[in-house]
Design an enzyme around this catalytic site. Sequence first.
Site, short mmCIF file in Angstrom:
data_model
loop_
_atom_site.label_atom_id
_atom_site.label_comp_id
_atom_site.label_asym_id
_atom_site.label_seq_id
_atom_site.Cartn_x
_atom_site.Cartn_y
_atom_site.Cartn_z
N PRO A 1 -52.10 -9.81 50.84
CA PRO A 1 -51.77 -9.28 49.50
C PRO A 1 -51.86 -7.77 49.33
CG PRO A 1 -53.96 -10.20 49.49
CD PRO A 1 -53.40 -10.48 50.86
N CYS A 2 -50.97 -7.04 49.99
CA CYS A 2 -50.95 -5.59 49.85
C CYS A 2 -50.53 -5.16 48.44
CB CYS A 2 -50.07 -4.95 50.91
SG CYS A 2 -48.40 -5.59 50.99
#
Length: 167
Positions: free
Chosen positions: A131-132
């Site tokens: 989850p950047c």
Amino acid sequence: MSVPTTSYLHHPSPLGELVLAATAHGLCGVYFEQHRYFQGTGDWQHDPAQAHLRAAAQQLDDYFAGARTMFDLPLDLTGTVFQRSVWQMLGSIGYGITSSYGKQAERLGRPAAVRAVGTAIGRNPVSIVVPCHRVLGRHGALSGYAGGLDRKQFLLDLESRRSDFPC
């Protein structure tokens, strides 16, 4: 040593068509249309029946439907030791939670390496799954996303609506 064969499929999503890529070892790519660092499918094999691709497609569908807050997929990520350490750390940012590039550099024990951490985050090959999108600029500014800021905002909005979902 031979390079594992990469299989891919095109998968519809609320953010446009995704290209999912996997080897026999796990998922190695989730790319948007006009993804900043995506070089195309090249010599990859189109294989919608590949097990890791099917699992990724199903879990992404569940995520977009609000029925999944975490991904449970084997990953086969290619990158430097530093990049892989940054990507691994991203996995600990909980659903509906945001952090900053500076905070991630501190967590890595390299507080002066904010730009290097940001660059590694930008090269994350499995957007959404790692989850950047949960990493923001200073003071919560929306910045940096290889799939485009509109997609980053969509993902943050999706998670903020469902952040009460039990993990």
